[in-house]
Design a protein around this motif. Sequence first.
Motif, mmCIF file in Angstrom:
data_model
loop_
_atom_site.group_PDB
_atom_site.id
_atom_site.type_symbol
_atom_site.label_atom_id
_atom_site.label_comp_id
_atom_site.label_asym_id
_atom_site.label_seq_id
_atom_site.Cartn_x
_atom_site.Cartn_y
_atom_site.Cartn_z
ATOM 1 N N TYR A 1 0.829 -1.216 0.000
ATOM 2 C CA TYR A 1 0.000 0.000 0.000
ATOM 3 C C TYR A 1 0.864 1.267 0.000
ATOM 4 C CZ TYR A 1 -3.658 -3.249 1.607
ATOM 5 O OH TYR A 1 -4.532 -4.291 1.739
ATOM 6 N N LYS A 2 1.962 1.234 0.754
ATOM 7 C CA LYS A 2 2.770 2.442 0.939
ATOM 8 C C LYS A 2 3.651 2.751 -0.262
ATOM 9 C CE LYS A 2 5.924 4.606 4.265
ATOM 10 N NZ LYS A 2 6.628 4.440 5.581
ATOM 11 N N TYR A 3 4.253 1.707 -0.878
ATOM 12 C CA TYR A 3 5.258 1.963 -1.910
ATOM 13 C C TYR A 3 4.861 1.547 -3.328
ATOM 14 C CZ TYR A 3 8.338 2.680 2.109
ATOM 15 O OH TYR A 3 8.904 3.146 3.277
ATOM 16 N N GLN B 1 0.770 2.740 -6.982
ATOM 17 C CA GLN B 1 0.925 3.906 -7.848
ATOM 18 C C GLN B 1 0.427 3.568 -9.250
ATOM 19 O OE1 GLN B 1 4.681 6.048 -7.566
ATOM 20 N NE2 GLN B 1 5.255 4.854 -5.741
ATOM 21 N N SER B 2 0.075 4.597 -9.981
ATOM 22 C CA SER B 2 -0.414 4.396 -11.351
ATOM 23 C C SER B 2 0.695 3.777 -12.205
ATOM 24 C CB SER B 2 -0.846 5.730 -11.946
ATOM 25 O OG SER B 2 -1.290 5.551 -13.270
ATOM 26 N N ILE B 3 0.344 2.759 -12.957
ATOM 27 C CA ILE B 3 1.315 2.064 -13.815
ATOM 28 C C ILE B 3 1.170 2.571 -15.245
ATOM 29 C CG2 ILE B 3 2.105 -0.177 -14.650
ATOM 30 C CD1 ILE B 3 0.896 -1.443 -12.161
ATOM 31 N N ASN B 4 2.273 2.962 -15.845
ATOM 32 C CA ASN B 4 2.206 3.522 -17.202
ATOM 33 C C ASN B 4 1.762 2.441 -18.200
ATOM 34 O OD1 ASN B 4 4.599 2.283 -18.712
ATOM 35 N ND2 ASN B 4 5.620 3.096 -16.874
ATOM 36 N N ASN C 1 -4.975 3.385 -6.758
ATOM 37 C CA ASN C 1 -4.157 4.001 -7.805
ATOM 38 C C ASN C 1 -3.846 3.007 -8.925
ATOM 39 O OD1 ASN C 1 -4.057 6.523 -6.551
ATOM 40 N ND2 ASN C 1 -2.313 5.928 -5.287
ATOM 41 N N ILE C 2 -3.541 1.780 -8.545
ATOM 42 C CA ILE C 2 -3.307 0.766 -9.582
ATOM 43 C C ILE C 2 -4.607 0.444 -10.294
ATOM 44 C CG2 ILE C 2 -2.469 -1.560 -10.069
ATOM 45 C CD1 ILE C 2 -0.757 -1.454 -7.606
#
Length: 553
Positions: free
Chosen positions: A182-184, A187-190, A218-219
């Motif tokens: 969750y912390k690292y 994130q959105s993946i290109n 985010n993912i």
Amino acid sequence: MLKIFKFSLLFTLSLNLFANSINTDFMQKDFKITYEWLAEKPKSSAKDFFILQYLQDEELSYENAKKAYDMRNGRNALLDKAFKQKFNEKISPEDRFCYNASILELKSSDSRCIALGLASLKKASDLSKEDLAFFISKLDIYPTLKNNLILISSNDIYKKLINGSTDKFLEIFFEVSDSYRYKYLNQSINPTFLHKIAMHKDFEKFLRTVVYDKKLKNIQKSLDNLKTEKMLTTNLQFLLGINAVNNRKLESAKQFFQNSYDIALLRGDKDRAIFWLYLLSKNTLYLEELAKSFEANIYSLYAKELLNITPDNLVFKIDMQIKPSSYDIYNAFSWLEVTEDSKKSLDDAKMEKYSNLFTQKSMEPHLAFILERYNRFRNQYFITPYEDLLKNYGIYKKVLIYSIAKQESRFIPSSISFSSAMGIMQIMPFLSKDIASKLGDNYNIYDQFLPEKNIQYASFHLDSLIKQFDSNPLFIAYAYNGGAGYARSQLQKGLFKDKSEFEPFLSMEMISYNETREYGKKVLANFYIYNNYLNSENKISLSSIFQNLVWHH
């Protein structure tokens, strides 16, 4: 068409039936499994079940156990565990200490012990930077673990993973703790790297991990970039559609569901996609298409209900020849031969063979199974066997048992699953043994092939689930398949709580185990059909069932 192929919804045959004798060897009191007996049996889940019983013989030699174990039908976790527990060397006290050691204890241990203690990145990923640095300095002779610890201790791990291989990204993603993920990693993946992940053999595991975890938003949002990935399976396209609905990207969801429909081969998969296209658009043309489906699932049945169409392909009784038969309904290997043979084309000659084999009332489930395949599932069989065993149950319990038994085994007494679940109600051996203890029965595992014993034990188990899950057939089905603890954990995620526009259907798709999720929907459809057949004075609509799918705890 042969006369036997004709069936009627009215059962007019005499109840004075021929008794089916028990001649299966393993049902005899003095039966003992031998290696020679096992060697004659074909590889199958049934054989694996008997190998498992064979391994429990206390006097069994390693040689014979290994020969039996090597006859198993592919990978089997239960057999692997049983064999290892019986013959493998136990973990040394020293290694056990390392596996369970605290961080403080590991700091005063040698490199090998540290490597054993931190082999799980889940444990290592929750360490402080200082502790990670200390252990990294001690692991020169374990370069793979050392490099992984260096990676998870870095300040820019996400950037390093995205610029590296998909293998390493997924390895770290799956092995670290939830809090670290969750912390690292949330994130959105290109799109470029996401495409690479989508082509990976573990993409489905990745997708299910992400979609069923609300904290990975985010993912989840970046998965919208996969709507042009035509190579994904119908199930993955559908799951991406559900993810898009969860994230309120409804146009993308429509595209995913359309993709899922376009490539689906199974009628049920098409029905599921069409239904969601209807939910998103409210276009009744989707309902009309769905109502044409021959499969009796919650989607097609609901469409027919909304359009006031009565299903015309549900069969409740079969006209059978009532005469003696040599077929042994308790023999799992005989049933295996039938299922394998009927996978091939069922022509009239083969159908006649089976109609002359399955000729007793106790064999109605077997004939229904064959007829359904013979008719290519255009007719859906909802038979009600074992009525004498259920006559003293209340209507709700009777409907629930029929709904579950149809899904579990098609009412076949000799059914054995890959996981060794047994009988009509597919009860796991550990559960039947526990129930026998509670009932004060002398336990014999093979008694679970007897319908009266299997149904009795299932009824006992269901009494507990009915209390725990407020008599809700869907939630009970989840618990029966996945376990009460799992079902409760899923419901406590916030499912079936609100009345938003896509409920309860969205919650039904957010059950994380694929088998349990689909099982619940099928049992619910069975419950609706059986209730309205057996409980004519208190018929229910699917609309009312859906409205009552609320978890109050």
